[in-house]
Design an enzyme around this catalytic site. Structure first.
Site, PDB file in Angstrom:
ATOM      1  N   CYS A   5       0.863  -1.190   0.000  1.00 58.80           N
ATOM      2  CA  CYS A   5       0.000   0.000   0.000  1.00 58.80           C
ATOM      3  C   CYS A   5       0.897   1.237   0.000  1.00 58.80           C
ATOM      4  O   CYS A   5       2.081   1.151  -0.377  1.00 58.80           O
ATOM      5  CB  CYS A   5      -0.992  -0.017   1.158  1.00 58.80           C
ATOM      6  SG  CYS A   5      -0.269   0.089   2.805  1.00 58.80           S
ATOM      7  N   ARG A  11      -3.344  -0.499   5.556  1.00 59.38           N
ATOM      8  CA  ARG A  11      -3.946  -1.585   4.780  1.00 59.38           C
ATOM      9  C   ARG A  11      -3.039  -2.801   4.587  1.00 59.38           C
ATOM     10  O   ARG A  11      -3.451  -3.923   4.900  1.00 59.38           O
ATOM     11  CB  ARG A  11      -4.376  -1.054   3.392  1.00 59.38           C
ATOM     12  CG  ARG A  11      -5.505  -0.053   3.460  1.00 59.38           C
ATOM     13  CD  ARG A  11      -5.674   0.686   2.141  1.00 59.38           C
ATOM     14  NE  ARG A  11      -4.529   1.554   1.879  1.00 59.38           N
ATOM     15  CZ  ARG A  11      -4.346   2.267   0.775  1.00 59.38           C
ATOM     16  NH1 ARG A  11      -5.236   2.192  -0.205  1.00 59.38           N
ATOM     17  NH2 ARG A  11      -3.281   3.049   0.643  1.00 59.38           N
ATOM     18  N   ASP A 121      -8.262   3.882   1.428  1.00 56.45           N
ATOM     19  CA  ASP A 121      -7.297   4.211   2.474  1.00 56.45           C
ATOM     20  C   ASP A 121      -8.044   4.706   3.718  1.00 56.45           C
ATOM     21  O   ASP A 121      -8.725   5.728   3.656  1.00 56.45           O
ATOM     22  CB  ASP A 121      -6.359   5.305   1.942  1.00 56.45           C
ATOM     23  CG  ASP A 121      -5.158   5.491   2.840  1.00 56.45           C
ATOM     24  OD1 ASP A 121      -5.197   5.025   3.989  1.00 56.45           O
ATOM     25  OD2 ASP A 121      -4.192   6.102   2.371  1.00 56.45           O
TER      26      ASP A 121
HETATM   27  P1  4NP Z   1      -1.793   2.919   4.140  1.00 59.28           P
HETATM   28  O1  4NP Z   1      -2.371   4.295   4.693  1.00 59.28           O
HETATM   29  O2  4NP Z   1      -1.258   3.184   2.750  1.00 59.28           O
HETATM   30  O3  4NP Z   1      -2.968   2.012   4.121  1.00 59.28           O
HETATM   31  O4  4NP Z   1      -0.700   2.473   5.108  1.00 59.28           O
HETATM   32  C1  4NP Z   1      -1.593   5.455   4.742  1.00 59.28           C
HETATM   33  C2  4NP Z   1      -0.831   5.716   5.842  1.00 59.28           C
HETATM   34  C3  4NP Z   1      -0.072   6.868   5.904  1.00 59.28           C
HETATM   35  C4  4NP Z   1      -0.103   7.761   4.850  1.00 59.28           C
HETATM   36  C5  4NP Z   1      -0.868   7.495   3.743  1.00 59.28           C
HETATM   37  C6  4NP Z   1      -1.613   6.335   3.687  1.00 59.28           C
HETATM   38  N1  4NP Z   1       0.638   8.944   4.916  1.00 59.28           N
HETATM   39  O5  4NP Z   1       0.498   9.782   4.001  1.00 59.28           O
HETATM   40  O6  4NP Z   1       1.432   9.147   5.850  1.00 59.28           O
END
Ligand code: 4NP
Length: 154
Positions: A5, A11, A121
């Site tokens: 991800c 995720r 997300d």
């Molecule tokens: P993930 O969610 O891709 O599902 O781990 C996110 C976690 C952090 C960030 C973006 C998406 N971020 O921009 O820090």
């Protein structure tokens, strides 16, 4: 089996934990890991809500740590799943010559073939989002087990 991800804290750590748990329950000796296309959260544990929701299903993801995707993950792993189409585009760009189209797909194509739907997300949302995401990822992981259970996978 690699789950990817953006941040590797919401995720894909859930996907890693769920697939490892369900594969182990079937006695499948699969190499399961996860990574993020971004590097902001490297070495951090999963988001507390991902950890909480997984624990509610008897899955401990608290010891997992975030890492960034690397091009040679295409050598190490037989299959790579991304959560959304922007992950797909980023992985393609980061993989360069290591890209192998046949190894990678959107995770939800396992349950909704060819639809290219995304696991949303949950980062900016509430706990409900994490429960929704858990359910989608779990359905896809159950399908992966069915599909690949007769093969040894890395
Ligand atoms: P993930 O969610 O891709 O599902 O781990 C996110 C976690 C952090 C960030 C973006 C998406 N971020 O921009 O820090």
């Amino acid at each position: 089996m690699l789950m990817v991800c953006l941040g590797n804290i919401c995720r894909s750590p859930l996907a890693e934990g769920i697939l490892r748990h369900r594969a182990a329950a079937r006695g499948l000796n699969w190499l399961v890991d996860s990574a993020g296309t971004g590097n902001w959260h490297v070495n951090e544990p999963p988001h507390e809500l991902s950890t909480k929701v997984a624990a509610m299903h008897g899955i401990d993801i608290s010891k997992q740590r975030a890492r960034q995707f690397r091009a040679d993950d295409f050598i190490k792993f037989d299959r790579i799943w991304v959560m959304d189409s922007s992950n797909y585009k980023d992985v393609k760009q980061m993989a360069g010559n290591y890209w192998v189209e046949e190894k990678i797909d959107l995770l939800l194509n396992e349950i909704q073939p060819g639809k290219n739907n995304s696991v949303p997300d949950p980062w900016y949302g509430t706990e409900k989002g994490y429960h929704d995401v858990f359910a989608m990822i779990d359905d896809a992981c159950k399908q992966i087990i069915k599909k690949y259970q007769n093969e040894k996978q890395s």
